[in-house]
Design an enzyme around this catalytic site. Structure first.
Site, short mmCIF file in Angstrom:
data_model
loop_
_atom_site.label_atom_id
_atom_site.label_comp_id
_atom_site.label_asym_id
_atom_site.label_seq_id
_atom_site.Cartn_x
_atom_site.Cartn_y
_atom_site.Cartn_z
N VAL A 112 0.89 -6.44 5.59
CA VAL A 112 0.13 -6.62 6.82
C VAL A 112 0.32 -5.46 7.78
CG1 VAL A 112 -0.21 -8.09 8.84
CG2 VAL A 112 0.21 -9.13 6.61
N ASP A 113 1.56 -5.04 7.99
CA ASP A 113 1.86 -4.04 9.01
C ASP A 113 1.15 -2.72 8.75
OD1 ASP A 113 3.54 -5.86 10.29
OD2 ASP A 113 5.27 -5.25 9.09
N CYS A 134 15.34 5.24 0.58
CA CYS A 134 13.92 5.37 0.29
C CYS A 134 13.19 6.05 1.46
CB CYS A 134 13.33 3.99 0.04
SG CYS A 134 11.61 4.02 -0.53
N CYS A 150 13.03 -4.18 -2.96
CA CYS A 150 11.83 -4.26 -3.80
C CYS A 150 12.11 -4.26 -5.29
CB CYS A 150 10.87 -3.13 -3.43
SG CYS A 150 11.50 -1.46 -3.75
#
EC number: 2.8.1.13
Length: 394
Positions: free
Chosen positions: A35-36, A124, A220
């Site tokens: 969403v962001d 990351c 993730c």
């Protein structure tokens, strides 16, 4: 409620700080499929910017599709493409799988094997996103790289400054301390002044297909939060067992690999003495997990490696002056008062009051002590200085 977007062009500077119209300003939007980042791309497109969406494929599509609640997975790439199509911007997927494995996943495994606690999200941001992706944005002729991080970039007297997000519950400054001054000059964070609730409503306002998509959870590439399984897969044989030893020297039992333990851990030790026990040190070379009472977790200071300074002046000057700072040693903890100094030629942080459960490999993020929201930088914790003299410095 409908929200007013920032003015696109006021004749002097646009909403991203460039002295030219949005239509003449090229922006690469890092799109994770959530969403962001989708709202960032939609906002900038609505203001008339020349927006290019880029999504990074960080690991195997097949495995990623089955991993729910993670960023940069197979479904997320599909979602980012759908959003880009809907708002009318070009979208590219870059295969960064080998770079991500080398710079993030391999580091994750090696840090655990060394008895430290890694933070792959920082690695990351530090490598793949704010190094490789930033270079790609420059190669595309972009004026800046925009991300969906909750953090603020402001223009100070001596150049760009990094500040905590307006929404303290969403602030991501802990994971972005390694942002360099050069990177900060090129980066933009359009969500830094917005609460998450408003971002969700903007997603509805733009009718984005990801408007109701849940936020990413966990790391993730770690299925179901099983760190040890990932380390074992990357480093076969990493789960070799050893002893669980009390601070007083008693051998209390055995474990099935130091990769299963972190500093401050209480549950799942499999040993008992009648009093609560916590992991107070991990001796990876000897494959020992040292346990003790809670007070043995208290730390008076720490040493930093890979320091990054984005405050005024230099880190050396701040350390030489015993400068007061606020320091955060866990993403879930508030910053606490401390001072910057030196120890054997290495940058050191000394807490005003002992701090509990500080772990090697985690980050120590520095903030302005004068009451502002400014981030001064930080580093990774190389070594901890115990407040309890029963514990040897780790």
């Amino acid at each position: 409620m409908t929200y007013e977007l920032p003015p696109a062009w006021d004749g002097r500077v646009n909403s991203l700080g460039f002295a030219k119209p949005p239509a003449e300003t090229r922006v690469v939007a890092a799109m994770s499929g959530g969403v962001d980042s989708s709202v960032v791309a939609a906002m900038l497109k609505a203001q008339g910017y020349d927006v290019i969406g880029i999504t990074l494929q960080l690991y195997d599509h097949g495995a990623a599709i089955e991993k729910k609640g993670a960023c940069c997975a197979g479904q997320d790439i599909h979602d980012a493409r759908n959003v880009s199509d809907q708002i009318g911007i070009p979208h590219y997927v870059l295969d960064y799988e080998s770079k991500f494995r080398e710079q993030v996943m391999e580091d994750f495994a090696d840090t655990y094997l060394a008895g430290s606690t890694p933070i792959p999200c920082i690695r990351c941001n530090q490598t793949v996103k704010f190094s490789d992706l930033l270079k790609t944005a420059r190669d595309l002729g972009a004026d800046c790289l925009a991300t969906g991080h909750y953090i603020r970039r402001t223009d100070g007297e001596d150049g760009p400054e990094l500040h905590r997000a307006a929404d303290a519950s969403r602030d991501q400054s802990y994971f972005l301390f390694a942002t360099t001054a050069e990177q900060l000059d090129y980066l933009r964070f359009p969500l830094g002044d917005l609460p998450k609730t408003q971002v969700r409503e903007l997603a509805d306002q733009f009718n984005l297909p990801v408007a109701s998509k849940p936020d990413s959870q966990d790391i993730c590439f770690v299925p179901e939060g099983s760190y040890a399984n990932v380390v074992e897969k990357l480093r076969p044989g990493a789960g070799r067992g050893g002893e669980i030893v009390h601070l007083d020297g008693r051998v209390l039992g055995e474990h099935n690999g130091v990769i299963h333990y972190t500093i401050g851990q209480r549950r799942g030790l499999g040993v008992a003495t009648g009093d609560p026990l916590y992991v107070v040190k991990i001796d990876a070379p000897k494959r020992r997990v040292i346990v003790g009472p809670r007070e043995a977790l208290m730390t008076s200071g720490l040493l930093l490696e890979e320091p990054n300074w984005i405050g005024d002046g230099t880190l050396e000057a701040a350390a030489n002056s015993d400068a007061p700072v606020l320091v955060r040693v866990r993403s879930t903890r508030p910053p606490v008062p401390a001072r910057i100094g030196w120890s054997d030629g290495v940058p050191a942080i000394w807490f005003d009051d002992p701090e509990e459960g500080v772990a090697r490999g985690q980050a120590a993020v520095l903030y302005d002590a004068a009451g502002s929201t400014r981030i001064l930088g930080g580093g990774f914790i190389l070594k901890t200085i115990p407040a309890d003299d029963r514990v040897v410095a780790a």
